[in-house]
Scaffold this motif. Structure first.
Motif: not given
Length: 249
Positions: A83-112
């Motif tokens: 949320k802090q990142l979003n408030n600070k950078y959401q208006h910049r066209d050169d910045v993309m924001l993603l709230q997610a987990i980066i890791g090893t995805r399980t075979l039966d789920s795309s969420e952790l």
């Protein structure tokens, strides 16, 4: 008839005004979404930051060094920090924001699950969080904090390769990773034969467990050294590598 036309024009003006307020950030019409994409940011990223900090000037400094048409992607699973990142950078066209987990995805789920303390009104609780429940509990105990309950938040999960495919990225200049102990899986998936970032920075504080850096640390160091990288800086459990120029005959 004239009154009707005038009424339609007034409604249109109000809607356009509300939309403009939303665009510039003066009006909040809904919660922060998991995804913030910028269509112009494709193929090449100047900066990929996984576990992006919000309380120092590192990101601002790196963004100031980007070329005019450069792009950055910040990935952060922690709700408060995102949320802090979003408030600070959401208006910049050169910045993309993603709230997610980066890791090893399980075979039966795309969420952790991302785990955080459920301590209302406690400022320290907003900085605690991990994709590993036991890691969160141990860190809180070592900081002499009592957690009465733990909140589990389901988030979309991507492997590093899936993340790059999602944003159609084939080149990254600078990668930085700080995920409180989850760095090894991402580093192990980083194919430097295909993706050759100039800079790679990561936290090695918890690669082999809480405040432990031994076998996995050696594996990562040997891998980068064997693929043309040299250490250019170490500070506060952070190690930075730079791609060495090819040797000339």
């Amino acid at each position: 008839y004239q009154r009707r036309v005038h009424g339609v024009a007034l409604v249109t003006t109000v809607l356009c005004t509300l939309l403009s307020l939303k665009v510039v950030g003066f009006l909040d019409l809904g919660p922060v979404t998991h995804y913030e994409q910028r269509p112009m940011c494709t193929r090449r990223l100047q900066l990929l930051h996984i576990g992006a900090p919000t309380r120092n000037q590192l990101l601002d400094h790196k963004l100031s060094k980007m070329p005019p048409r450069g792009c950055a992607l910040f990935v952060e699973p922690h709700p408060t920090r995102f949320k802090q990142l979003n408030n600070k950078y959401q208006h910049r066209d050169d910045v993309m924001l993603l709230q997610a987990i980066i890791g090893t995805r399980t075979l039966d789920s795309s969420e952790l699950y991302f785990y955080r303390p459920e301590e209302n009104g406690m400022s320290w609780a907003e900085t605690f969080g991990s994709t590993e429940r036991f890691h969160l509990e141990i860190m809180a105990k070592r900081a002499h904090r009592n957690i009465s309950s733990i909140q589990s938040i389901s988030l979309p999960t991507y492997s590093l390769n899936d993340l790059l495919k999602k944003y159609d990225v084939v080149e990254v200049d600078d990668i930085e990773i700080d995920l409180q102990g989850s760095e090894f899986g991402i580093l192990a998936a980083l194919n430097t034969s295909r993706l050759r970032p100039t800079f790679i920075t990561y936290s090695n504080a918890h690669l082999d467990g809480i405040n432990q850096c031994s076998k996995r640390c050696s594996i990562v160091k040997n891998y980068f050294r064997g693929h043309g990288y040299g250490v250019i800086g170490t500070a506060k459990h952070r190690i930075q590598w730079k791609l060495r120029p090819p040797e000339t005959a």
